[in-house]
Design a protein around this motif. Structure first.
Motif, short mmCIF file in Angstrom:
data_model
loop_
_atom_site.label_atom_id
_atom_site.label_comp_id
_atom_site.label_asym_id
_atom_site.label_seq_id
_atom_site.Cartn_x
_atom_site.Cartn_y
_atom_site.Cartn_z
N ASP A 119 0.85 -1.19 0.00
CA ASP A 119 0.00 0.00 0.00
C ASP A 119 0.89 1.24 0.00
OD1 ASP A 119 -2.23 -1.67 0.09
OD2 ASP A 119 -2.23 -1.72 2.26
N GLU A 120 0.78 2.06 1.00
CA GLU A 120 1.55 3.31 1.09
C GLU A 120 2.56 3.29 2.23
OE1 GLU A 120 1.33 5.97 -1.09
OE2 GLU A 120 0.14 4.56 -2.24
N HIS A 121 2.92 2.10 2.72
CA HIS A 121 3.80 2.01 3.88
C HIS A 121 4.85 0.91 3.74
CE1 HIS A 121 0.33 4.20 5.41
NE2 HIS A 121 1.20 4.77 6.22
N ILE A 122 5.91 1.05 4.52
CA ILE A 122 6.99 0.05 4.59
C ILE A 122 7.07 -0.42 6.03
CG2 ILE A 122 9.45 -0.41 4.26
CD1 ILE A 122 9.51 2.25 2.64
N GLN A 123 7.15 -1.73 6.22
CA GLN A 123 7.38 -2.28 7.56
C GLN A 123 8.88 -2.52 7.69
OE1 GLN A 123 5.95 -6.22 8.49
NE2 GLN A 123 5.61 -5.64 10.61
N ILE A 124 9.44 -2.00 8.80
CA ILE A 124 10.88 -2.07 9.05
C ILE A 124 11.12 -2.75 10.40
CG2 ILE A 124 12.97 -0.70 9.46
CD1 ILE A 124 11.57 1.56 7.86
N THR A 125 12.11 -3.63 10.46
CA THR A 125 12.59 -4.12 11.75
C THR A 125 13.79 -3.26 12.12
OG1 THR A 125 11.86 -6.38 11.35
CG2 THR A 125 13.56 -6.08 13.01
N LEU A 126 13.67 -2.57 13.25
CA LEU A 126 14.74 -1.67 13.71
C LEU A 126 15.92 -2.47 14.24
CD1 LEU A 126 12.58 0.99 15.56
CD2 LEU A 126 13.50 1.11 13.23
N ASN A 127 17.12 -2.02 13.93
CA ASN A 127 18.34 -2.71 14.38
C ASN A 127 18.49 -2.71 15.89
OD1 ASN A 127 19.15 -3.33 11.84
ND2 ASN A 127 20.60 -1.66 11.66
N ALA A 128 18.32 -1.57 16.50
CA ALA A 128 18.62 -1.42 17.93
C ALA A 128 17.74 -2.28 18.81
CB ALA A 128 18.50 0.05 18.33
N SER A 129 16.44 -2.36 18.50
CA SER A 129 15.50 -3.02 19.39
C SER A 129 14.89 -4.30 18.83
CB SER A 129 14.37 -2.06 19.75
OG SER A 129 13.65 -1.74 18.56
N GLY A 130 14.94 -4.47 17.52
CA GLY A 130 14.26 -5.59 16.89
C GLY A 130 12.77 -5.32 16.72
N GLU A 131 12.33 -4.13 17.16
CA GLU A 131 10.93 -3.73 17.06
C GLU A 131 10.55 -3.51 15.60
OE1 GLU A 131 8.18 -0.42 19.28
OE2 GLU A 131 10.26 0.09 18.86
N GLN A 132 9.32 -3.87 15.26
CA GLN A 132 8.83 -3.64 13.91
C GLN A 132 7.97 -2.39 13.90
OE1 GLN A 132 7.02 -7.47 13.14
NE2 GLN A 132 8.73 -7.97 11.80
N VAL A 133 8.24 -1.50 12.94
CA VAL A 133 7.50 -0.25 12.79
C VAL A 133 7.11 -0.07 11.33
CG1 VAL A 133 8.63 0.86 14.76
CG2 VAL A 133 9.58 1.16 12.46
N TRP A 134 6.15 0.83 11.11
CA TRP A 134 5.68 1.17 9.77
C TRP A 134 5.99 2.63 9.50
CZ3 TRP A 134 3.42 -2.33 6.46
CH2 TRP A 134 3.06 -3.56 7.02
N VAL A 135 6.46 2.93 8.29
CA VAL A 135 6.69 4.31 7.87
C VAL A 135 6.00 4.53 6.52
CG1 VAL A 135 8.87 4.53 9.11
CG2 VAL A 135 8.89 3.83 6.73
N PRO A 136 5.52 5.75 6.27
CA PRO A 136 4.88 6.02 4.98
C PRO A 136 5.91 6.10 3.85
CG PRO A 136 5.00 8.02 6.29
CD PRO A 136 5.50 6.90 7.16
N LEU A 137 5.46 5.76 2.65
CA LEU A 137 6.36 5.88 1.50
C LEU A 137 6.82 7.32 1.29
CD1 LEU A 137 4.78 3.53 -1.19
CD2 LEU A 137 6.89 3.19 0.10
N SER A 138 6.04 8.28 1.75
CA SER A 138 6.44 9.68 1.60
C SER A 138 7.69 10.01 2.40
CB SER A 138 5.30 10.61 2.02
OG SER A 138 4.96 10.40 3.37
N SER A 139 8.08 9.14 3.34
CA SER A 139 9.31 9.36 4.11
C SER A 139 10.56 8.90 3.35
CB SER A 139 9.24 8.66 5.47
OG SER A 139 9.24 7.25 5.30
N VAL A 140 10.36 8.27 2.21
CA VAL A 140 11.48 7.75 1.41
C VAL A 140 12.00 8.83 0.47
CG1 VAL A 140 12.18 6.04 -0.32
CG2 VAL A 140 10.61 5.40 1.53
N ARG A 141 13.32 9.08 0.55
CA ARG A 141 13.96 10.05 -0.35
C ARG A 141 14.33 9.38 -1.67
NH1 ARG A 141 18.96 11.61 2.05
NH2 ARG A 141 19.89 10.02 0.74
N GLU A 142 14.94 8.20 -1.59
CA GLU A 142 15.32 7.48 -2.80
C GLU A 142 15.52 6.01 -2.49
OE1 GLU A 142 18.94 9.06 -4.41
OE2 GLU A 142 20.08 8.66 -2.62
#
Length: 82
Positions: A33-56
């Motif tokens: 859809d309009e989001h990316i799910q990321i597993t963060l390195n520091a915590s292993g926590e999974q978060v979602w960010v909007p595609l609009s946060s992507v520069r390239e």
């Protein structure tokens, strides 16, 4: 490649996610859809960010956001569409 409105096909599972200063923040789990799910390195926590946060997208996903913006603005659950 620079940001376009439809990055979902270019973003793949396992790609590294870098904040605006090029610091590794996590790994892509999924892009849909309009989001990316990321597993963060520091915590292993999974978060979602909007595609609009992507520069390239090249070999990695480069965010427009700083580390602080990422931590302040990422969603802990997948946002609802609409």
């Amino acid at each position: 490649m620079t940001y376009s409105s439809d990055l979902t096909p270019e973003i793949r599972r396992g790609m590294m996610v870098l904040c605006d200063r090029g610091i590794l923040r996590g790994i892509v789990d999924t892009a849909e859809d309009e989001h990316i799910q990321i597993t963060l390195n520091a915590s292993g926590e999974q978060v979602w960010v909007p595609l609009s946060s992507v520069r390239e997208v090249e070999d990695d996903v480069h965010l427009r956001w700083s580390n602080k913006e990422l931590m302040d603005n990422a969603y802990l659950r997948k946002p609802l569409r609409g």
